[in-house]
Enzyme design. Structure first.
Site, PDB file in Angstrom:
ATOM      1  CB  SER A 112      34.816  44.000  46.188  1.00 46.75           C
ATOM      2  OG  SER A 112      36.104  43.753  46.338  1.00 46.75           O
ATOM      3  CG  HIS A 117      41.022  34.664  34.643  1.00 50.49           C
ATOM      4  ND1 HIS A 117      40.336  35.553  33.749  1.00 50.49           N
ATOM      5  CD2 HIS A 117      41.112  35.375  35.648  1.00 50.49           C
ATOM      6  CE1 HIS A 117      40.139  36.607  34.111  1.00 50.49           C
ATOM      7  NE2 HIS A 117      40.741  36.751  35.434  1.00 50.49           N
ATOM      8  CB  CYS A 140      35.744  46.969  50.224  1.00 51.16           C
ATOM      9  SG  CYS A 140      37.038  46.835  49.195  1.00 51.16           S
TER      10      CYS A 140
END
Length: 269
Positions: A112, A117, A140
């Site tokens: 995953s 940001h 996952c």
């Protein structure tokens, strides 16, 4: 909680979206520039990579790839591809409770990703500058990214935090029965440490039947000096201090409730 015996790999996708906001008052262009430079230095790609690497360790993952970038004139991004490590993840628990703090991270990810940001911004109209960091931790497999939440909150100085957690897909046990979630959860708040719970006022919006959980938080205490950049409260007149305080509190309330406020409660006409 008794572990489910699965048929094959755990196909559940667990995603934590975590947004933090830092608010300050920078009265003139020079102060606003100084604030943005401070944020860019404090939360540059190198430091954010260190934070996300620690998150990977907390949730028990192998790091496959790291991409990071600082931007001009401001902001940074980091993306880490991860994969679950079956042996180590078996030692990790999904029970409701706070994960480790930044000074107590122990190593152990796979399949995953983790991304961050940053968005510094300011506007000359009211002197308010804000910094937002968006972090997504998606796994996952068996382990939940909620175990990294306590660490993330303590890694940033946050006035407002919004968190979304969702479990998607399904996995099957050895008898073929579908399981749409593999751990008990009643609230994201149960994964926060006591000092965080005491410091913030919180609101939950949960859709249990869809395995969607939402919590938002705002600092309880407000000390004006903590929000002034380039000036001290002692340098302000009582009228100026009151005006700035109301601007900052309005900004925080608008972010917390997600809507513009036409008039602050208790404000004179």
């Amino acid at each position: 909680m008794k572990r489910i015996k699965l048929h094959g790999f755990n196909n559940l996708t667990k995603t934590l979206s975590f947004n933090i906001y830092d608010v300050c008052f920078a009265q003139n262009e020079a102060q606003r520039k100084e604030y943005i430079e401070y944020i860019d230095e404090e939360y540059n790609a190198e430091r954010l990579t260190k934070i996300l690497t620690d998150v990977s360790n907390i949730i028990g993952a192998n790091i496959l790839n790291i991409a990071h970038q600082d931007y001009e004139p401001q902001g940074a991004s980091v993306t880490i591809l991860i994969s679950e490590e079956p042996v180590m993840s078996e030692e990790l628990l999904n029970n409701e409770g706070p994960g480790p703090l930044p000074d107590a991270v122990v190593a152990h990810l796979d399949k995953s990703h983790i991304t961050v940001h940053t968005y510094p911004e300011s506007h000359p109209a009211n002197g308010i500058s804000t910094f937002r960091a968006d972090i997504d931790v998606s796994t996952c497999g068996r382990i939940s990214p909620l175990k990294a939440l306590n660490y993330l909150i303590h890694s940033f100085e946050s006035d407002i935090v919004t968190m979304d957690y969702r479990v998607r897909g399904f996995t099957r046990d050895v008898r073929g029965k579908k399981h749409f979630i593999d751990h008990k959860i009643s609230s994201i708040q149960n994964y926060l440490s006591k000092d965080t719970i005491d410091s913030y006022q919180m609101i939950d919006v949960n859709v249990y039947q869809e395995n969607i959980f939402h919590t938002k938080m705002m600092l309880r205490e407000f000390e004006l000096n903590n929000y002034l950049f380039g000036v001290d409260e002692k340098e302000l007149s009582p009228q100026e201090a009151k005006k700035i305080r109301r601007r900052l509190q309005r900004e925080m309330l608008e972010i917390f409730y997600g809507r513009n406020i036409a008039k602050m409660p208790g404000a004179s006409s």
